[in-house]
Design an enzyme around this catalytic site. Structure first.
Site, PDB file in Angstrom:
ATOM      1  N   ASP A  22       0.792  -1.251   0.000  1.00 31.44           N
ATOM      2  CA  ASP A  22       0.000   0.000   0.000  1.00 31.44           C
ATOM      3  C   ASP A  22       0.822   1.298   0.000  1.00 31.44           C
ATOM      4  OD1 ASP A  22      -1.899  -1.966   0.231  1.00 31.44           O
ATOM      5  OD2 ASP A  22      -2.743  -1.276   2.121  1.00 31.44           O
ATOM      6  N   GLU A  29      -4.563  -0.815  -1.347  1.00 26.48           N
ATOM      7  CA  GLU A  29      -5.880  -0.868  -0.706  1.00 26.48           C
ATOM      8  C   GLU A  29      -6.823  -0.014  -1.535  1.00 26.48           C
ATOM      9  OE1 GLU A  29      -6.028   0.014   3.479  1.00 26.48           O
ATOM     10  OE2 GLU A  29      -8.204   0.088   3.497  1.00 26.48           O
ATOM     11  N   LYS A  73      -6.628  -4.697  -3.127  1.00 32.38           N
ATOM     12  CA  LYS A  73      -7.276  -5.403  -2.001  1.00 32.38           C
ATOM     13  C   LYS A  73      -8.287  -4.508  -1.293  1.00 32.38           C
ATOM     14  CE  LYS A  73      -3.559  -4.460   1.348  1.00 32.38           C
ATOM     15  NZ  LYS A  73      -4.298  -3.517   2.173  1.00 32.38           N
ATOM     16  N   LYS A 128      -7.789  -4.951   4.824  1.00 36.19           N
ATOM     17  CA  LYS A 128      -6.476  -4.595   5.362  1.00 36.19           C
ATOM     18  C   LYS A 128      -5.473  -5.706   5.030  1.00 36.19           C
ATOM     19  CE  LYS A 128      -8.278  -0.852   7.036  1.00 36.19           C
ATOM     20  NZ  LYS A 128      -8.196   0.357   6.207  1.00 36.19           N
ATOM     21  N   VAL A 165       3.097   0.256   4.250  1.00 35.51           N
ATOM     22  CA  VAL A 165       2.338   0.968   5.290  1.00 35.51           C
ATOM     23  C   VAL A 165       0.928   0.407   5.433  1.00 35.51           C
ATOM     24  CG1 VAL A 165       3.669   3.070   4.922  1.00 35.51           C
ATOM     25  CG2 VAL A 165       1.528   2.765   3.656  1.00 35.51           C
ATOM     26  N   THR A 166       0.313   0.633   6.618  1.00 37.02           N
ATOM     27  CA  THR A 166       0.981   1.052   7.824  1.00 37.02           C
ATOM     28  C   THR A 166       1.389  -0.198   8.603  1.00 37.02           C
ATOM     29  OG1 THR A 166      -1.089   1.214   9.077  1.00 37.02           O
ATOM     30  CG2 THR A 166      -0.317   3.224   7.987  1.00 37.02           C
ATOM     31  N   CYS A 213      -2.233  -2.664   7.706  1.00 37.45           N
ATOM     32  CA  CYS A 213      -2.208  -3.591   6.568  1.00 37.45           C
ATOM     33  C   CYS A 213      -0.968  -4.488   6.541  1.00 37.45           C
ATOM     34  CB  CYS A 213      -2.353  -2.809   5.270  1.00 37.45           C
ATOM     35  SG  CYS A 213      -4.004  -2.087   5.107  1.00 37.45           S
ATOM     36  N   GLN A 235       8.250 -13.943  21.459  1.00 35.82           N
ATOM     37  CA  GLN A 235       7.904 -15.357  21.696  1.00 35.82           C
ATOM     38  C   GLN A 235       8.490 -16.266  20.612  1.00 35.82           C
ATOM     39  OE1 GLN A 235       3.707 -15.806  23.382  1.00 35.82           O
ATOM     40  NE2 GLN A 235       3.515 -13.869  22.274  1.00 35.82           N
TER      41      GLN A 235
HETATM   42  C1  C5J Z   1      -3.159   0.500   5.526  1.00 36.80           C
HETATM   43  C2  C5J Z   1      -4.888   1.736   6.680  1.00 36.80           C
HETATM   44  N1  C5J Z   1      -2.653   0.328   4.335  1.00 36.80           N
HETATM   45  N2  C5J Z   1      -4.102   2.060   7.706  1.00 36.80           N
HETATM   46  N3  C5J Z   1      -4.409   1.057   5.607  1.00 36.80           N
HETATM   47  O1  C5J Z   1      -2.538   0.220   6.536  1.00 36.80           O
HETATM   48  O2  C5J Z   1      -6.044   2.079   6.667  1.00 36.80           O
END
Ligand code: C5J
Length: 222
Positions: free
Chosen positions: A24, A72, A129, A132, A157-158, A162, A202
């Site tokens: 993204d 996205e 997509k 997320k 990101v972020t 996502c 972990q």
């Molecule tokens: C992504 C969002 N790409 N934060 N989308 O992380 O809405």
């Protein structure tokens, strides 16, 4: 087998089965007037990582390894946008509304495009997509299976939305996942730090983390 110096321990990979997934890196998340900014976020945090993401992409391309890009976005008729997603929160413009870069997060609109510096090359896989995570309602899973990928390096990101969602989905499907720490970003510094800690805690419960230089060094030495 080759190795990347990673946390919480070395990431073992075969160059023939490794791919990069860039999540993204779109204008809507990185530029004023886009979706990220409409939620009140400082998009400067996202633009700051562009040179590092570019270096990682170019390293994979130079090594002849696949690069997959995700975006996205939603269909223009909004049929893949749940009302719950559109209506949540209090953004100044909602998904599908017309903003300064066209309709927000809608396929084909200028703001939905991947940043010019990181634009996919002809032939690289680009996944649109609606969720997320990259596996939901897309051909992402089929594409990585067709490539024969087993180890996935993630950037984009972020970090905590996502990127982390897709890493968790991939981890559950048996892929070994590594996050390039300096090639991912959040609008919230503390969320990035926490996501990285969660991922590698972990005994690499979700995956590994390493810097872009460590990833590229591992590939160069493979
Ligand atoms: C992504 C969002 N790409 N934060 N989308 O992380 O809405």
């Amino acid at each position: 087998m080759a190795e990347i110096d990673a946390l919480p321990f070395a990431f073992v990979f075969k160059p023939q089965t490794m791919a990069l997934v860039v999540i993204d890196m779109q204008r809507d998340f990185a530029e004023p007037g886009g979706f990220g900014a409409s939620l009140g976020n400082d998009v400067g945090r996202i633009t700051a990582i562009v040179p590092t993401v570019k270096k990682l992409i170019e390293g994979f391309r130079a090594a002849g390894l696949p690069v997959i890009h995700t975006m996205e976005c939603h269909k223009p008729d909004l049929s893949d946008l749940p009302p719950t997603k559109r209506n949540r929160g209090n953004p100044s413009i909602r998904i599908g509304d017309v903003g300064p870069m066209g309709r927000v997060l809608i396929s084909g609109e200028p703001g939905t495009a991947i940043l010019d510096e990181l634009a996919p090359l002809p032939g690289e896989i680009v996944i649109e997509k609606p969720g997320k995570g990259a596996f939901y309602a897309t051909s992402f899973g089929d594409n990585i299976r067709r490539l024969g990928a087993q180890q996935l390096v993630f950037a984009g990101v972020t970090t905590e939305v996502c990127v982390q969602t897709t890493m968790r989905e991939a981890n559950d499907r048996g892929y070994e996942c590594l996050l390039a720490e300096d090639a991912t970003e959040s609008y919230f510094a503390e969320f990035k730090t926490a996501a990285i800690a969660m991922i590698r805690a972990q005994g690499a419960i979700v995956g590994w983390t390493a810097t872009t230089d460590q990833v590229l060094e591992g590939i160069a030495n493979a």
